[in-house]
Design a protein around this motif. Structure first.
Motif, short mmCIF file in Angstrom:
data_model
loop_
_atom_site.label_atom_id
_atom_site.label_comp_id
_atom_site.label_asym_id
_atom_site.label_seq_id
_atom_site.Cartn_x
_atom_site.Cartn_y
_atom_site.Cartn_z
N GLY A 54 0.80 -1.21 0.00
CA GLY A 54 0.00 0.00 0.00
C GLY A 54 0.83 1.26 0.00
O GLY A 54 0.29 2.36 0.18
N THR A 57 2.02 3.80 -5.38
CA THR A 57 0.84 3.91 -6.23
C THR A 57 1.23 4.42 -7.61
O THR A 57 2.22 5.15 -7.75
CB THR A 57 -0.21 4.85 -5.62
N SER A 70 -6.11 3.71 -2.80
CA SER A 70 -5.67 3.45 -1.43
C SER A 70 -6.07 2.04 -1.04
O SER A 70 -6.94 1.42 -1.64
CB SER A 70 -6.28 4.47 -0.47
N LYS A 71 -5.41 1.57 -0.01
CA LYS A 71 -5.62 0.19 0.41
C LYS A 71 -5.83 0.14 1.91
O LYS A 71 -5.07 0.75 2.67
CB LYS A 71 -4.38 -0.64 0.03
N VAL A 78 -9.69 -2.23 -1.37
CA VAL A 78 -8.95 -1.17 -2.05
C VAL A 78 -9.95 -0.19 -2.62
O VAL A 78 -11.03 -0.59 -3.09
CB VAL A 78 -8.07 -1.76 -3.17
N CYS A 95 -11.40 -4.28 -10.97
CA CYS A 95 -10.20 -4.41 -10.15
C CYS A 95 -9.62 -5.81 -10.37
O CYS A 95 -10.35 -6.74 -10.72
CB CYS A 95 -10.48 -4.15 -8.68
#
Length: 121
Positions: A54, A57, A70-71, A78, A95
């Motif tokens: 995380g 990115t 974001s995670k 996510v 996803c």
């Protein structure tokens, strides 16, 4: 791990949406999550990716500065926060999970179903 994308909808240009990719049957702790989108007649397009920790990115140029991935490992989810949406963002968003980020959709092994985002006035 099974993935479920949600949060799509119809919005006006300039509005925001947050997509979620929830995982079940396994943990996302060790998986990178990618977001892709596809419009009819076109190839699936890479949008964003977040690494397994995380921390790192990545974004395609057309969404950089507008989208944020974001995670939340605690929630096994996510998120893709999409701001200042444009009509050209209209697509089905997917996803996907794998060990590392990759812009090539053919290399991702685990996919969720898509969620439709429509940006129109």
């Amino acid at each position: 791990v099974q993935l479920q994308a949600s949060g799509g909808g119809l919005v006006q240009p300039g509005w925001s949406l947050t997509l979620s990719c929830a995982a079940s049957g396994g943990t996302l702790d060790y998986l990178a999550i990618g977001w892709f989108r596809q419009v009819p007649g076109k190839e699936r397009e890479w949008v964003s990716c977040i690494d397994s920790r995380g921390y790192d990115t990545y974004y395609t140029g057309s969404v950089k500065g507008r989208f944020t991935v974001s995670k939340d490992n605690a929630k096994n989810t996510v998120y893709l926060q999409m701001n200042n949406l444009k009509p050209e963002d209209t697509a089905v968003y997917f996803c996907a999970a794998d060990n590392v980020c990759n812009v090539n959709f053919l290399l991702w092994r685990n996919w969720g179903q898509g969620t439709l985002v429509t940006v129109s006035s």
